[in-house]
Design an enzyme around this catalytic site. Structure first.
Site, PDB file in Angstrom:
ATOM      1  N   HIS A 122      -8.126  -5.239  -0.180  1.00  6.69           N
ATOM      2  CA  HIS A 122      -6.805  -4.631   0.009  1.00  6.69           C
ATOM      3  C   HIS A 122      -6.114  -5.157   1.263  1.00  6.69           C
ATOM      4  CE1 HIS A 122      -3.748  -1.581  -0.442  1.00  6.69           C
ATOM      5  NE2 HIS A 122      -4.014  -1.078   0.744  1.00  6.69           N
TER       6      HIS A 122
ATOM      7  N   ASP B  74      -8.834  -6.616  -4.461  1.00  7.01           N
ATOM      8  CA  ASP B  74      -8.423  -5.290  -3.991  1.00  7.01           C
ATOM      9  C   ASP B  74      -8.966  -4.238  -4.966  1.00  7.01           C
ATOM     10  OD1 ASP B  74      -7.100  -2.970  -3.245  1.00  7.01           O
ATOM     11  OD2 ASP B  74      -5.121  -3.897  -3.109  1.00  7.01           O
TER      12      ASP B  74
ATOM     13  N   SER C 263       0.841  -1.188   0.000  1.00  6.91           N
ATOM     14  CA  SER C 263       0.000   0.000   0.000  1.00  6.91           C
ATOM     15  C   SER C 263       0.891   1.259   0.000  1.00  6.91           C
ATOM     16  CB  SER C 263      -0.938  -0.044   1.202  1.00  6.91           C
ATOM     17  OG  SER C 263      -2.017   0.828   1.019  1.00  6.91           O
TER      18      SER C 263
END
Lengths: 218, 404
Positions: free
Chosen positions: B375, B342, B176
């Site tokens: 995610h 995601d 991320s």
């Protein structure tokens, strides 16, 4: 916290050259100059890349359509991405590899001509192995049984086959000519997995060669 | 696991006890981890055009640095994480956020590798951020801290890595916002990264992601207790706004499938609707819980700064809009990992990076892990993810001569 099971992971890619089950892979390995940069298009589970890294110390990369195949390759330490031969070769830069290899995959591409053209743009040489649809057993199946052939190299029935663009050795030579590629080396393999004599005429190879391996360059 | 040598603490500075509590954690002022201090002679050059000095970086290490200093792996943390990937966080007491991945015999094996993880600049885990005290005024920085970028975070990490005498990192790994830092490392310092693993990330923050961040920031700033960022001075905290920000963001970390599987339309502690606005549904109760626990461990201003840093991230922008140019000539071995469900950093964003790396003739592997966990999957037990990490790092370690 959860524990990680890595028991299924093969981590050593460089130990010994694994015996290859496919004779065309051995022939390809002999054709590749040691230490070269190789892109294997449709690399499957990475057997050829592993063979080439072990025997020929190549800097190998792979593209594979199936995500499961890619995940296996990466877990084995191979440099492989998920991608489609028909769509994703455009992203590679000109002449960035010594060899671009397409092993037993050309018959499954949507646009074989386009794929071959891209391979010769990306690589100094293209190596292609494919099942010969001109082989006598294939011709016999059509002539005497009136059915689409199912052979060792083409095991699926016509309606359930990923192979959508069959060709014969002669067809392939014609395609190479059409795109302006030079045949540097060619090798046919007969039904018993033996290399056929180089002196034999194309027509003989086309009838008795079960598979063929070609090295092309522009 | 290592015993940590406590670093220099800030106990010399008198901190109002109420203020400390207000920060959610003493860690922002008095980190219990080691700290690297950088004085006036070593300012941090910020993209905003300001030299930040003095500043400090809180960090943790695991494993041993080898004699030729070639086995270091830098772990870059995500937006709301800290520098405790493999040891319990002093704020929450919970195990390290990547503890299944980092440790003895694990994919990031601390018997082979020296692992460094630092709190990002702009964060609230002990590195200089808006909750830190501004030496000039003696007050917390608040909004007086210049805006921080991902490149600033990486520049600070580089200074920390040099403190260890490390010239080239064996690997930089992160998911991320951490993945953004990994990419920035490979572009800003291409010769200093042997292998890179950007996970669940993108080469730029998308309009949709900026939109969600803006909702979060507006929620914080609309809270009357935010006081223009000067809530410490008022002895207050914008907990309601920050909780709403977290609730919104948390939905983006999950997936529709996972929400349906975990909660569906199930009711919370009741058989029928309450015909009111209490948390009737389990999902409401879950989000409220996520919001309320978050505000205990995170600083609201830090949330503004870090979301902003992600929004500004766009690698291609510095390379005539062509991502491939950013990686031209790169010798780094890349392994990108994405997760199928995601929708914050969808697989297509990783694939775009892969194509750019192909065009630059860089070495790249790419794995998409099949999962319905969204995610968040990069922080969860995903065997395909761990196998890819293990296979890639082992092969890179052999290439680096770190093992047979």
């Amino acid at each position: 916290m959860s524990t990680i099971d890595l028991s299924g992971t093969a981590t050593s890619a460089t130990v010994t050259a694994p015996p290859s089950a496919r004779v065309d892979l051995d022939i390809i390995a002999e054709l590749v100059i040691p230490g070269s940069r190789v892109l294997d298009v449709g690399c499957g589970d990475g057997s050829l890349l592993q063979l080439l890294e072990a025997r020929r110390q190549v800097d190998g990369r792979g593209v594979e359509l199936s995500q499961a195949g890619v995940n296996d390759c990466v877990a084995r330490g191979l440099s492989v991405i998920q991608g489609d031969a028909d769509r994703d070769l455009v992203y590679y830069s000109d002449q960035s590899f010594d060899y671009v290899i397409l092993s037993q995959t050309i018959q499954a591409t949507r646009n074989p001509r386009g794929v071959l053209t891209q391979m010769l743009r990306i690589g100094k040489r293209a190596i292609v192995s494919f099942p010969n649809f001109g082989h006598i057993a294939v011709r016999a199946a059509l002539m005497f049984r009136g059915r689409m052939p199912q052979t060792k190299n083409l095991p699926q029935p016509w309606y359930d086959s990923p192979n959508i663009h069959y060709c014969t050795i002669r067809d392939f030579v014609a395609l190479a000519q059409e795109i302006g590629a030079e045949v540097e080396t060619a090798q046919a393999i007969n039904a018993t997995g033996q290399k056929m004599a180089m002196a034999m005429p194309w027509s003989f190879w086309n009838l008795f060669g079960q598979q063929a391996v070609f090295v092309l360059r522009k | 696991m290592d015993e940590f040598e406590p670093g220099r603490t800030m106990s010399a500075i008198a901190v109002d006890e109420e203020l400390t509590r207000a920060a959610g954690s003493r860690e922002a002022y008095e980190p219990s981890s080691p700290v690297a201090e950088f004085g006036a002679s070593e300012p941090l050059r910020l993209d905003a055009g300001i030299d930040l000095a003095p500043f400090r970086i809180a960090y943790n290490t695991y494993g041993e640095l080898n004699a030729d200093k070639s086995n270091a792996i830098l772990i870059c943390h995500a937006l709301t994480m800290d520098h405790y990937p493999a040891s319990p966080s002093p704020t929450t007491g919970k195990p390290g956020w990547w503890s299944p991945l980092i440790g003895e015999g694990k994919p990031i094996d601390t018997t082979k590798f020296f692992v460094i993880c630092s709190n990002v600049i702009g964060g609230c885990g002990g590195s200089t951020g808006p909750a830190s005290l501004d030496a000039a005024s003696g007050d917390p920085f608040g909004l007086n801290l210049p805006v921080i970028t991902v490149r600033d975070m990486v520049r600070a990490q580089k200074m920390l890595v040099e403190r260890f005498g490390i010239d080239t990192l064996f690997a930089v790994v992160g998911g991320s916002m951490g993945g953004m830092q990994v990419l920035e490392w490979t572009v800003s310092y291409p010769d200093k990264v042997f292998a890179a693993v950007p996970i669940a990330t993108g080469a730029r923050h998308s309009a949709q992601n900026i939109a969600f961040h803006e909702i979060g920031r507006q929620a914080v700033m609309a809270d009357p207790e935010w006081h223009g960022g000067r809530y410490f001075q008022k002895g207050k905290r914008p907990t309601k706004g920050l909780a709403v920000a977290r609730m919104t963001a948390h939905v983006t970390y999950l997936s529709e499938m996972a929400l349906h599987r975990k909660f569906g339309r199930n009711l919370q502690d009741r058989d029928t609707f309450g015909y009111g606005f209490d948390a009737d549904f389990q999902i409401e109760s879950y989000l409220r819980h996520q919001g309320s626990t978050f505000v205990d461990r995170f600083d609201a201003n830090s949330y503004l700064y870090l979301t902003r840093a992600m929004d500004y991230f766009d690698i291609a922008a510095d390379f005539q809009g062509l991502l491939a140019n950013a990686f031209q000539g790169s010798k780094t071995r890349f392994c990108l990992i994405s997760f199928s469900s995601d929708w914050l950093f969808p697989t297509a964003e990783s694939r775009e990076i892969v194509h750019a790396l192909n065009a630059a003739a860089a070495s790249v592997s790419f794995v998409e892990v099949e999962t319905d966990k969204g995610h968040d999957a990069f922080l969860l037990d995903e065997p395909d993810f761990y196998r890819a990490m293990d296979g890639f790092l082992s092969s890179a370690a052999r290439a680096r001569g770190l093992c047979e």
